[in-house]
Design a protein around this motif. Structure first.
Motif, PDB file in Angstrom:
ATOM      1  N   VAL A 142      -7.225  -0.717   1.603  1.00  0.00           N
ATOM      2  CA  VAL A 142      -7.251  -0.194   2.967  1.00  0.00           C
ATOM      3  C   VAL A 142      -8.704  -0.256   3.425  1.00  0.00           C
ATOM      4  O   VAL A 142      -9.557   0.470   2.910  1.00  0.00           O
ATOM      5  CB  VAL A 142      -6.722   1.247   3.028  1.00  0.00           C
ATOM      6  CG1 VAL A 142      -6.717   1.744   4.472  1.00  0.00           C
ATOM      7  CG2 VAL A 142      -5.322   1.331   2.431  1.00  0.00           C
ATOM      8  N   VAL A 143      -9.002  -1.140   4.382  1.00  0.00           N
ATOM      9  CA  VAL A 143     -10.396  -1.440   4.701  1.00  0.00           C
ATOM     10  C   VAL A 143     -10.928  -0.679   5.910  1.00  0.00           C
ATOM     11  O   VAL A 143     -12.145  -0.596   6.106  1.00  0.00           O
ATOM     12  CB  VAL A 143     -10.585  -2.955   4.927  1.00  0.00           C
ATOM     13  CG1 VAL A 143     -10.256  -3.726   3.661  1.00  0.00           C
ATOM     14  CG2 VAL A 143      -9.732  -3.449   6.091  1.00  0.00           C
ATOM     15  N   ILE A 183      -4.866  -2.826   6.453  1.00  0.00           N
ATOM     16  CA  ILE A 183      -4.602  -3.065   5.032  1.00  0.00           C
ATOM     17  C   ILE A 183      -4.658  -4.565   4.759  1.00  0.00           C
ATOM     18  O   ILE A 183      -3.917  -5.345   5.361  1.00  0.00           O
ATOM     19  CB  ILE A 183      -3.215  -2.517   4.637  1.00  0.00           C
ATOM     20  CG1 ILE A 183      -3.110  -1.034   5.008  1.00  0.00           C
ATOM     21  CG2 ILE A 183      -2.952  -2.729   3.156  1.00  0.00           C
ATOM     22  CD1 ILE A 183      -1.691  -0.497   4.971  1.00  0.00           C
ATOM     23  N   VAL A 184      -5.539  -4.965   3.865  1.00  0.00           N
ATOM     24  CA  VAL A 184      -5.694  -6.378   3.496  1.00  0.00           C
ATOM     25  C   VAL A 184      -5.171  -6.563   2.079  1.00  0.00           C
ATOM     26  O   VAL A 184      -5.529  -5.799   1.172  1.00  0.00           O
ATOM     27  CB  VAL A 184      -7.166  -6.810   3.587  1.00  0.00           C
ATOM     28  CG1 VAL A 184      -7.329  -8.255   3.135  1.00  0.00           C
ATOM     29  CG2 VAL A 184      -7.681  -6.642   5.013  1.00  0.00           C
ATOM     30  N   SER A 185      -4.317  -7.567   1.878  1.00  0.00           N
ATOM     31  CA  SER A 185      -3.732  -7.755   0.549  1.00  0.00           C
ATOM     32  C   SER A 185      -3.551  -9.227   0.220  1.00  0.00           C
ATOM     33  O   SER A 185      -3.481 -10.087   1.108  1.00  0.00           O
ATOM     34  CB  SER A 185      -2.377  -7.042   0.449  1.00  0.00           C
ATOM     35  OG  SER A 185      -1.449  -7.596   1.361  1.00  0.00           O
ATOM     36  N   ALA A 236      -9.023   3.094  -0.246  1.00  0.00           N
ATOM     37  CA  ALA A 236      -8.074   3.073  -1.362  1.00  0.00           C
ATOM     38  C   ALA A 236      -7.700   1.640  -1.721  1.00  0.00           C
ATOM     39  O   ALA A 236      -7.548   0.780  -0.857  1.00  0.00           O
ATOM     40  CB  ALA A 236      -6.825   3.860  -1.004  1.00  0.00           C
ATOM     41  N   THR A 237      -7.574   1.379  -3.015  1.00  0.00           N
ATOM     42  CA  THR A 237      -7.117   0.080  -3.495  1.00  0.00           C
ATOM     43  C   THR A 237      -5.763   0.250  -4.178  1.00  0.00           C
ATOM     44  O   THR A 237      -5.388   1.354  -4.587  1.00  0.00           O
ATOM     45  CB  THR A 237      -8.116  -0.529  -4.486  1.00  0.00           C
ATOM     46  OG1 THR A 237      -8.268   0.355  -5.606  1.00  0.00           O
ATOM     47  CG2 THR A 237      -9.469  -0.749  -3.826  1.00  0.00           C
ATOM     48  N   ALA A 253       0.837  -1.197   0.000  1.00  0.00           N
ATOM     49  CA  ALA A 253       0.000   0.000   0.000  1.00  0.00           C
ATOM     50  C   ALA A 253       0.874   1.250   0.000  1.00  0.00           C
ATOM     51  O   ALA A 253       1.824   1.344   0.773  1.00  0.00           O
ATOM     52  CB  ALA A 253      -0.910   0.005   1.223  1.00  0.00           C
ATOM     53  N   PRO A 254       0.591   2.221  -0.865  1.00  0.00           N
ATOM     54  CA  PRO A 254       1.394   3.450  -0.896  1.00  0.00           C
ATOM     55  C   PRO A 254       1.254   4.225   0.407  1.00  0.00           C
ATOM     56  O   PRO A 254       0.237   4.118   1.103  1.00  0.00           O
ATOM     57  CB  PRO A 254       0.805   4.219  -2.076  1.00  0.00           C
ATOM     58  CG  PRO A 254      -0.582   3.695  -2.218  1.00  0.00           C
ATOM     59  CD  PRO A 254      -0.517   2.253  -1.832  1.00  0.00           C
ATOM     60  N   PRO A 255       2.261   5.024   0.776  1.00  0.00           N
ATOM     61  CA  PRO A 255       2.212   5.742   2.054  1.00  0.00           C
ATOM     62  C   PRO A 255       1.070   6.744   2.146  1.00  0.00           C
ATOM     63  O   PRO A 255       0.663   7.116   3.242  1.00  0.00           O
ATOM     64  CB  PRO A 255       3.580   6.440   2.120  1.00  0.00           C
ATOM     65  CG  PRO A 255       4.070   6.473   0.711  1.00  0.00           C
ATOM     66  CD  PRO A 255       3.529   5.252   0.061  1.00  0.00           C
TER      67      PRO A 255
END
Length: 281
Positions: free
Chosen positions: A100-101, A118-120, A73-74, A65-67
């Motif tokens: 980002v959930v 953050i789930v990935s 956001a996905t 995930a970007p900072p």
């Protein structure tokens, strides 16, 4: 069934363009420190991981995930990992896709933080079409502190198929940290855990010690004419106390101060004058 590992990281270099380098020490490893290089967005550019024996590069940078990510956001990234020293697999394909959930309170040993959840889903595939080694599918939930930007916890589940394939899970949590920019810290002796080596002068010679997760120190020194057992402790503030017991002789106390990857102090008693110094492997 499982085991506990402590990883200590320090930012050792920051470039004008915002990229930086980390030095990592792992409590169960006695080899050289791992150096990781990141771009200004936090994407990994290279690492000299001992698992490969050379510097492994990522193009484009391997990023999760970007900072700047916010709730909802996905993200989706792909990168190729190049392994120049490998005689078998020279490259692997990496992907990361997630979202980002939530933003929520998360408590870990280092404290309670307001964090992005953050789930990935990630993959790591051998690019060879013949003789490929294991491929990996990873499901990950991580929490990133909104103030420091630190990843404070991750729950990871990994499935691998192919040579040596297996399934396993891991939990990582932030236990100790110090960040100059935000003036926030939570100190714990676990940051010193692992093997250390150095010199205690001509009297005691070369010394190798190990520090436990709670700061207990054990080890030994060897000089030309004597061997010495070492016991002691380092506390959360880095204060070091060592009992040096010469085989068949006296026990003397040496004290000092530990930083993240270094500790030192004045030699006492029969070993004086001079200084002792140890470095984290």
């Amino acid at each position: 069934m499982g085991w506990k590992v402590s990883v200590t990281q320090r930012i050792t270099k920051v470039d004008a363009n915002g990229s930086w380098e980390n030095a990592d020490s792992v409590s169960q490893e006695k080899g050289a420190q791992t150096i990781e290089v990141f771009d200004k967005q936090g994407g990994m550019l290279s690492t000299n991981s001992s698992g490969y024996g050379c510097s492994v590069t990522y193009a484009p940078a391997a990023l999760q995930a970007p900072p700047s990510a916010t709730v909802g956001a996905t993200f989706e990234y792909a990168s190729t990992m190049s392994i120049p020293c490998s005689k078998e697999e020279s490259s692997r394909a990496l992907t990361s896709k997630g979202k980002v959930v939530a933003i929520e309170s998360k408590t870990v040993p280092a404290g309670t933080f307001t964090a992005l959840k953050i789930v990935s889903s990630e993959t790591n595939f051998d690019l060879r079409t013949i003789g490929a080694s294991a491929n990996y599918w990873v499901e990950k939930t991580c929490w990133r502190d909104t103030v420091t930007g630190l990843i404070i916890a991750c729950n990871t589940s990994t499935d691998s198929k192919g040579t040596g394939g297996m399934s396993y899970s891991s939990v990582s949590e932030l236990v100790s940290f110090s960040q100059a920019a935000t003036k926030r810290e939570f100190l714990d002796p676990i940051r010193f855990a692992g093997p250390w080596t150095g010199s205690f002068g001509a009297y005691y010679g070369t010394c190798d010690v190990n520090i436990t997760f709670t700061g207990l120190i054990t080890g030994a020194c060897k000089a030309a004419t004597r061997t010495t057992s070492v016991t002691g402790s380092v506390d959360k503030a880095g204060v070091v106390k060592l009992a040096m017991s010469v085989a068949g002789g006296a026990t003397e106390t040496n004290v000092g101060q530990a930083a993240l990857f270094d500790m030192s102090g004045p030699l006492a008693g029969a070993a004086a004058p001079g200084n002792w110094a140890l470095k984290h492997k």
